[in-house]
Scaffold this motif. Structure first.
Motif, mmCIF file in Angstrom:
data_model
loop_
_atom_site.group_PDB
_atom_site.id
_atom_site.type_symbol
_atom_site.label_atom_id
_atom_site.label_comp_id
_atom_site.label_asym_id
_atom_site.label_seq_id
_atom_site.Cartn_x
_atom_site.Cartn_y
_atom_site.Cartn_z
ATOM 1 N N ARG A 80 0.826 -1.210 0.000
ATOM 2 C CA ARG A 80 0.000 0.000 0.000
ATOM 3 C C ARG A 80 0.855 1.252 0.000
ATOM 4 N N GLU A 81 2.075 1.119 0.523
ATOM 5 C CA GLU A 81 3.003 2.255 0.562
ATOM 6 C C GLU A 81 3.835 2.375 -0.706
ATOM 7 N N GLY A 82 3.643 1.425 -1.634
ATOM 8 C CA GLY A 82 4.332 1.515 -2.915
ATOM 9 C C GLY A 82 5.268 0.375 -3.248
ATOM 10 N N ALA A 83 5.472 -0.569 -2.324
ATOM 11 C CA ALA A 83 6.369 -1.696 -2.597
ATOM 12 C C ALA A 83 5.731 -2.663 -3.588
ATOM 13 N N LYS A 84 6.566 -3.389 -4.316
ATOM 14 C CA LYS A 84 6.118 -4.437 -5.229
ATOM 15 C C LYS A 84 6.655 -5.768 -4.712
ATOM 16 N N VAL A 85 5.734 -6.646 -4.314
ATOM 17 C CA VAL A 85 6.097 -7.888 -3.636
ATOM 18 C C VAL A 85 5.694 -9.083 -4.488
ATOM 19 N N PHE A 86 6.594 -10.053 -4.599
ATOM 20 C CA PHE A 86 6.363 -11.264 -5.390
ATOM 21 C C PHE A 86 6.740 -12.492 -4.530
ATOM 22 N N LEU A 128 -3.415 -17.981 -12.101
ATOM 23 C CA LEU A 128 -2.642 -17.728 -10.890
ATOM 24 C C LEU A 128 -1.742 -16.501 -11.045
ATOM 25 N N ALA A 129 -1.202 -16.305 -12.238
ATOM 26 C CA ALA A 129 -0.361 -15.132 -12.480
ATOM 27 C C ALA A 129 -1.176 -13.847 -12.330
ATOM 28 N N ALA A 130 -2.407 -13.874 -12.809
ATOM 29 C CA ALA A 130 -3.272 -12.688 -12.703
ATOM 30 C C ALA A 130 -3.593 -12.350 -11.255
ATOM 31 N N ARG A 131 -3.478 -13.329 -10.369
ATOM 32 C CA ARG A 131 -3.731 -13.105 -8.943
ATOM 33 C C ARG A 131 -2.490 -12.655 -8.192
ATOM 34 N N GLY A 132 -1.370 -12.517 -8.891
ATOM 35 C CA GLY A 132 -0.150 -12.038 -8.260
ATOM 36 C C GLY A 132 0.828 -13.110 -7.883
ATOM 37 N N LEU A 133 0.669 -14.304 -8.459
ATOM 38 C CA LEU A 133 1.583 -15.411 -8.179
ATOM 39 C C LEU A 133 2.567 -15.546 -9.340
ATOM 40 N N LEU A 134 3.714 -14.905 -9.184
ATOM 41 C CA LEU A 134 4.732 -14.926 -10.237
ATOM 42 C C LEU A 134 5.361 -16.301 -10.376
#
Length: 314
Positions: A107-113, A262-268
């Protein structure tokens, strides 16, 4: 690019097989800056952003002292270009809390995988139930009578805890039903805990295949983890032998069907477990087998992962 790996202590890595190590090595090879932290070092204080005590590291190329710490500092997680969540299971309360802290960092701007919410939304054994067309007969229950009825129907079954890893807590009960009652009591704690029960798949003799899906696309080789010495479990942690092989048409069909969803849900990165033609688990927390597949086939899995990570950040 500045990448933070959230993982177990670096000192605990077995670098000859560790997947996170292979990611770090590939990131450094490409000229990216690498840092590492542990979930216990993530802090969120009132009025501040989520921060962590991190170690900036550089790989030495050695086998024993394999990394140098170039700096150690407390920084905001949002200051990194990418955060790769690689904490190994178990998915316990502390893992759960870590996903909430990482989600606040998002929410603060980080990109998490993989995305923290996606980690919570896909418990690795339960997640297969969303895709019944790819799985064998399965029931999830805490009711002993339901387990007994399932055994009466299928005669040869596998029972497992929902929070197990590495093959721990897995039992096979054959047609004679020997010790079924005791096993149910052990796993479901007299009805207090939910368990998964599946029809035994004889194809396990050929291996429990780990099919990796990166950026929604299947890696063309899998690692068949073949049970050894009369074991029913193929897990490497349970003594299974890992044999890399091209994925089958059935493996590819499963991976290509699930990958984009799964990729569309954020699972790289996802590790599908397949026995025969049946999906048995969807691993999302810290999928492994990069080095085993790369070493045995020459296909560079860490490079495919880093390509996908770089693409996700564009």
């Amino acid at each position: 690019m500045n990448i933070l790996f959230v993982a177990d202590p670096l000192e605990s890595f077995k670098i000859y097989k560790d997947t996170t190590f292979s990611m770090v090595r590939e990131a450094q090879r490409r000229g990216h800056t690498v840092a590492a932290t542990e979930p216990r070092h993530i802090v969120w204080q009132r009025g501040s952003v989520v921060q962590a005590l991190v170690r900036n590291i550089h790989l030495t190329g050695g086998k024993e002292n394999w990394f140098d710490v170039t700096a150690s500092e407390t920084v905001a997680l949002r200051s990194f270009d990418a955060i790769v969540m690689r904490k190994d299971p178990p998915f316990d309360s502390e893992f759960f809390y870590a996903t909430h802290l990482l989600e606040q960092a998002e929410r603060e701007g980080a990109k998490v995988f993989n995305k923290p919410r996606a980690l919570r939304d896909h418990p690795e054994k339960l997640a297969i139930m969303e895709f019944p067309q790819f799985i064998g007969p399965t029931i999830v229950t805490r009711d002993a009578a339901a387990v007994r009825a399932f055994h009466a129907e299928h005669r040869d079954i596998i029972l497992k805890p929902l929070d197990g890893m590495g093959g721990t807590g897995i039992f096979r009960v054959k047609e004679d039903g020997l010790n079924l009652g005791a096993i149910i009591e052990t796993l479901n704690a007299d009805g207090a805990q939910t368990i998964m029960v599946q029809k035994f798949l004889p194809a396990i003799k050929d291996g429990d295949k780990r099919v990796l899906v990166i950026g929604g696309k299947p890696v063309p080789y899998c690692l068949a983890r073949i049970p050894q010495g009369g074991e029913v479990r193929g897990n490497l942690a349970a003594g299974g032998k890992g044999v890399a092989q091209p994925i089958s048409e059935a493996d590819r069909a499963i991976a290509e069907a699930l990958g984009p969803i799964l990729a569309a849900r954020g699972l790289l990165l996802v590790g599908l477990d397949v026995i025969g033609d049946s999906l048995t688990e969807i691993n999302v927390t810290s999928p492994t087998c990069f080095q085993e597949i790369t070493d045995q086939t020459g296909f560079d899995v860490p490079a495919m992962f880093m390509d996908a990570l770089e693409e996700a950040l564009r």
